[in-house]
Design an enzyme around this catalytic site. Structure first.
Site: not given
Length: 259
Positions: A55, A110
């Site tokens: 994003d 992540y």
């Protein structure tokens, strides 16, 4: 032409996300520009594919892209791309078969960083454990008409100084899933919500809004393909840009010190 996978790194600031859009600068649009510049072929011939969407504001150290390369040698490809890379670093490369699907990775890792001050680390660990394993994460993702069942393989928490670092690993994650899990972990660690709230939301017994953690503290560390071997770029290819960024950081620090 050869089909190759290249690991890329970038800071999310300055990009309107990774996927190409009608307006706005994206990672994909920048990568296409660099590839067409060094390859001298049309974008459609490159057949560029991304392994993972990030994003707006989200960083990456090891997102993977797949495309057709006219370069005979991997080292020449990386050197040419990094010479024009700008905000994108082309870190490593591996040759793959023509039918390789870059989205079918072994796992994705992540990292999220947030201030540890005021957080109960033991509660943070307990909350993180709630998300481990296979669950329906419908309450912890942004719906996009896709199945919402996922399997979280690993969550680790480490406190370094005044920062808490959370690592997540799974074969795939849903849209906004990590940032919503982080928001829940932080909320529980601050005493705003309790573990029962998380269980009820995860079991779809109650709609509870924990919020969405900020994007710029999230980094895609790596996309793993256990069966591939990657050739790394020479670190000297990044040195000039590293020095420039260090100078900008020092200027910013001096500005704040003067306030």
């Amino acid at each position: 032409m050869r089909r190759v996978v290249v690991k890329i790194a970038y800071m999310g600031e300055g990009f309107n996300g990774s996927q190409i859009q009608p307006t706005g600068r994206t990672v994909e649009s920048e990568v296409l520009d660099k590839l067409t510049l060094v390859s001298k072929i049309a974008p459609e011939e490159l057949d560029l594919k991304f392994s993972s969407r990030t994003d707006k504001g989200v960083n990456a150290l090891g997102n993977a892209i797949c495309f057709n390369s006219v370069f005979t040698h991997n080292s020449s490809l990386l050197r040419a791309l990094n010479a024009v890379g700008g905000d994108i670093f082309f870190r490593s490369v591996s040759e793959v078969p023509d039918d390789f699907n870059v989205r079918y990775a072994t796992s994705r890792v992540y990292r999220y960083i947030l201030p540890a001050k005021g957080l109960d680390i033991d509660l943070a660990w307990e909350c993180a454990d709630v998300f481990l394993g296979e669950h329906d994460f419908a309450r912890f993702c942004k719906p996009d008409n896709k199945p919402t069942v996922a399997n979280v393989e690993r969550i680790d928490i480490d406190v370094r100084g005044d920062m808490m670092i959370i690592e997540f690993e799974a074969r795939f994650f849903l849209w906004n899933m990590i940032r919503r899990m982080v928001a829940a972990i932080e909320s529980v660690a601050k005493g705003i919500h309790d573990l029962d709230d998380v269980h009820r939301a995860l079991d779809d017994l109650q709609e509870i809004n924990f919020g969405v953690a900020r994007p710029d503290a999230l980094t895609l560390l790596d996309v793993n393909y256990d069966w591939l071997t990657f050739e790394k770029a020479d670190p000297s290819q990044f040195e000039e840009r590293r020095n420039e960024d260090s100078f900008k950081r020092d200027l910013r620090s001096a500005f704040y010190d003067s306030l």
